[in-house]
Design a protein around this motif. Sequence first.
Motif, short mmCIF file in Angstrom:
data_model
loop_
_atom_site.label_atom_id
_atom_site.label_comp_id
_atom_site.label_asym_id
_atom_site.label_seq_id
_atom_site.Cartn_x
_atom_site.Cartn_y
_atom_site.Cartn_z
N LEU A 254 11.74 8.21 9.38
CA LEU A 254 10.87 9.31 8.96
C LEU A 254 11.67 10.52 8.47
CD1 LEU A 254 7.98 10.11 8.56
CD2 LEU A 254 7.85 10.83 10.93
N ASN A 255 12.91 10.62 8.89
CA ASN A 255 13.77 11.70 8.37
C ASN A 255 14.26 11.40 6.96
OD1 ASN A 255 13.73 13.72 10.32
ND2 ASN A 255 15.29 12.72 11.57
N SER A 256 14.09 10.16 6.51
CA SER A 256 14.46 9.81 5.14
C SER A 256 13.25 10.00 4.23
CB SER A 256 14.92 8.35 5.06
OG SER A 256 13.80 7.46 5.13
N ASP A 257 13.47 9.86 2.93
CA ASP A 257 12.37 9.91 1.96
C ASP A 257 12.01 8.52 1.46
OD1 ASP A 257 11.98 12.69 1.99
OD2 ASP A 257 13.67 12.99 0.62
N LEU A 258 12.44 7.49 2.19
CA LEU A 258 12.13 6.11 1.79
C LEU A 258 10.65 5.83 1.98
CD1 LEU A 258 15.20 4.28 3.37
CD2 LEU A 258 14.82 4.76 0.94
N LYS A 259 10.12 4.93 1.15
CA LYS A 259 8.72 4.56 1.25
C LYS A 259 8.50 3.37 2.18
CE LYS A 259 8.32 5.93 -3.60
NZ LYS A 259 8.12 5.44 -4.99
N GLN A 260 9.52 2.54 2.32
CA GLN A 260 9.43 1.37 3.20
C GLN A 260 10.78 1.12 3.84
OE1 GLN A 260 8.36 -2.30 1.23
NE2 GLN A 260 8.27 -3.49 3.11
N VAL A 261 10.77 0.87 5.14
CA VAL A 261 12.00 0.58 5.88
C VAL A 261 11.75 -0.66 6.73
CG1 VAL A 261 13.61 1.36 7.64
CG2 VAL A 261 12.77 2.97 5.93
N ILE A 262 12.61 -1.65 6.59
CA ILE A 262 12.54 -2.87 7.40
C ILE A 262 13.57 -2.75 8.51
CG2 ILE A 262 12.82 -5.38 7.39
CD1 ILE A 262 12.21 -5.03 4.25
N VAL A 263 13.13 -2.90 9.75
CA VAL A 263 14.01 -2.79 10.91
C VAL A 263 14.28 -4.20 11.43
CG1 VAL A 263 14.32 -1.82 13.21
CG2 VAL A 263 13.00 -0.55 11.49
N SER A 264 15.55 -4.59 11.41
CA SER A 264 15.89 -5.95 11.85
C SER A 264 17.21 -5.94 12.60
CB SER A 264 15.99 -6.90 10.65
OG SER A 264 16.37 -8.20 11.08
N PHE B 298 0.82 -1.21 0.00
CA PHE B 298 0.00 0.00 0.00
C PHE B 298 0.85 1.26 0.00
CE2 PHE B 298 -2.72 3.33 1.63
CZ PHE B 298 -3.93 3.08 1.00
N THR B 299 2.01 1.22 0.66
CA THR B 299 2.83 2.44 0.74
C THR B 299 3.25 2.92 -0.65
OG1 THR B 299 4.66 3.46 1.91
CG2 THR B 299 5.07 1.27 1.01
N TYR B 300 3.50 1.99 -1.58
CA TYR B 300 3.91 2.39 -2.93
C TYR B 300 2.72 2.94 -3.71
CZ TYR B 300 8.10 -0.07 -1.59
OH TYR B 300 9.23 -0.45 -0.91
N PHE B 301 1.55 2.34 -3.49
CA PHE B 301 0.33 2.86 -4.11
C PHE B 301 0.04 4.28 -3.60
CE2 PHE B 301 -4.17 3.63 -3.13
CZ PHE B 301 -4.71 3.70 -4.41
N ALA B 302 0.14 4.48 -2.28
CA ALA B 302 -0.17 5.77 -1.68
C ALA B 302 0.78 6.86 -2.17
CB ALA B 302 -0.13 5.66 -0.16
N ASN B 303 2.06 6.55 -2.24
CA ASN B 303 3.02 7.55 -2.70
C ASN B 303 2.85 7.87 -4.18
OD1 ASN B 303 5.02 8.39 -0.51
ND2 ASN B 303 4.96 6.18 -0.23
N ALA B 304 2.35 6.90 -4.95
CA ALA B 304 2.10 7.15 -6.37
C ALA B 304 0.98 8.17 -6.56
CB ALA B 304 1.77 5.85 -7.08
N GLN B 305 0.10 8.31 -5.55
CA GLN B 305 -0.98 9.30 -5.64
C GLN B 305 -0.47 10.72 -5.40
OE1 GLN B 305 -4.02 7.82 -6.51
NE2 GLN B 305 -2.60 6.07 -6.55
#
Length: 761
Positions: A614-624, A554-561
Amino acid sequence: DALHELWQFKNPVLLEAGPGRTLSVLAMQHPDRRDGGDAAAVSSIRHHYENQSDVEVFCHGIGRLWLSGAEIKWDTVPHGGRRRRVPLPTYPFERHYYWIEAKSGSSKKSQEPDPRAENSGLDNWFYVPTWQRTPFPSEIHRESRQQDAFWLIVADRYGGGRCLKAKFDELRLAAGFVCFGEQFVHRLDDSFELNPGSLDDYLKLFRELEGRVEGSINIVHLGSVKRDDKKTAYSPCPVNQNFGFYSLLQIAQAIGERNVSIPIKIGIISNRIHEVTGEERLDPEMATVLGPCGVIPKEFPNVQCFNVDLPDNLAIENLPDEMVAAILSEFAGPHQSPVVAYRGRYRWERRYEQVKLPKAVLPGTPNEQTEITRLRCGGVYLITGGTGGIGLAMAKYLARVCQPRLVLTKKTPFPDKSTWRELLTAGDTPARIVKTIQALLEIEKLGAQVEILVAESSDREQMQKALDGVFGKFGTINGVIHAAGIVRAGLIQAKTKETAESVLAPKVYGTMILFDLLKKANLDFLILFSSITSVSTPYAECDYSAANSFLDAFTYFANAQKRFHTLTINWPGWKEVGQLTELETLPGVEAWKQAALEKAIATEDGLEALKRALNSDLKQVIVSPESLDHLLEQSRVPFDPAMYLSRIQDGRRTLPRQGSQKDGSEQPSNEVEAALGEIWSSVFGLERIGIHEHFSHLGGHSLLAMQIVSKIRSLYQIGFTLREFFEAPTIAQLGSVIEARILAEIESLTDDQARQLVSHQ
């Protein structure tokens, strides 16, 4: 009796001389296992459905035996070809230990390298999904049609796929066609129609297939393919999940109930799910299929799944021959990644890449702390699921750094703000309410203004009312954190639609509703709280993995809007707060929670990860905190139930029973009930269990049910499923079902079969 004698040895090494691990798993679950100390079980031969080299499996078994202390006669190894010795660094290849000795009571796992050490330091915790161009399998395997397999084509929701069936016929491949309808029908043209929401229809389908399938089954599942429709708002339509997520769930349930053991491959064909080139038209609704795609193979070892996302401009009925050949070739061999996309003339596989998210230091702040540049001082922020542990942690952080006006939603009623202090001094206030009120008052003490609104995120009317209230009072919303969610772990075979819906609702339907209602809002950000389970797709979390896979798409769909910045964060477990901490430990899986907490992150680290993401402009971040490569490698290891099931307690225990009867009605009335009572007692570790005590009231869950069902099948040599068990959840009810089953089988015997049976007794 043999296992009882075996477990008299201390620290034994068990070698299974046969295909698979079935006997090893059963041995490790034996009640006397607790007497055996630190045992090891080693398999020597692969099962027929495992895609591994026989030599590799055999050598791996020898290696495990050697590590466990067994003496290996290396001089008897065949000497074909040239051999040479290779010394290991710093010492020769001899039978000596060079490990740091573990403390008493620790497991062998403590001797293994800690994958977290590879990711030591929060700087190394961040990953993003990437796409790598790879060859089509047809370019590697010239002959990949698998002539011995039966091909089952499941149509899309519009009935599309018959053209694909015709092409299979041209290739002389044995194939069947299934389309969705109102009820199960076996048509004159040998195709099938079934209701996508009916498990019984899928059971009938597999019953029909049993007579015509001998080798293996390849399922081409088109239920996730979408076409253009007329809807203008992106709003939830739960019935659409019947064609994708629930269809796959019920296919797996039917495989389990029909006890289908032949190899099965399911190719889940979709479109519009993945952003690969950045130019696609996206629709994440059917991304939920990625949950069962990853989890089904872990719960059903004879089943493999993969996803192929097609270009949006290709209609199923008009697929070119080369595309059909490409799809066919996907069934030929193992996939390095189960998620594949076709774009243009190329094939792409999903990968994950580590990224560095620097600590953004803001000059002039106290101790030059890291804060979020997107935050506004005194801003208005909405947190769904805001009274949960992680939601409150986020609210406390926001209060400390920007003294905002916070609106926290929760789905159940909460005391009015005017009564909070009074409730703290009242003796009868529930502890959970007291804890939440204390946290809220502390947040206000930090300078925030807090409002609590009761609204279920998946209820459009409630969310509309809540948002209207926020805009009416504050005039704006600057940012939203969608943290609502629920985990209800359980095996696919025991999963009901109601249970799965409760997991999908807040993350799937709630996100759609929230995004649509905020279409005119001028947000600085929308953060979606996903989970690392969408990456690892763990055992017993099919629906939770599905819900989080939707958020990832969904994050990629939302940013495409291009309305506002949307970020999805895939969190691991949190140590001090959140669903993992609050999860009640189920009987038999106590060790699972402890292991999960050991891998979880501290709240302080979680907040720092939020700042950097949130300080980045990335659309998805995986924390591991664990190496993601290691996590993915471990997720591909065949599931061993012994990893999840704790050993039977030392000695049987007796628990007090409320309302237990003393007139003898709780005692077994026949041999079947007595035998079932022994089975239940051994699984639960209880000395006595009444025949009318409900399985769930004893703390039962699907993993324990799986053990009971397995023991019933073994004892009575009858077909028996998890669903049948849950329909008869007491010893008395179960006994009646089994007696009826045995009598029915006896009555079906011919006179000769009956005489033969009696002669063997």
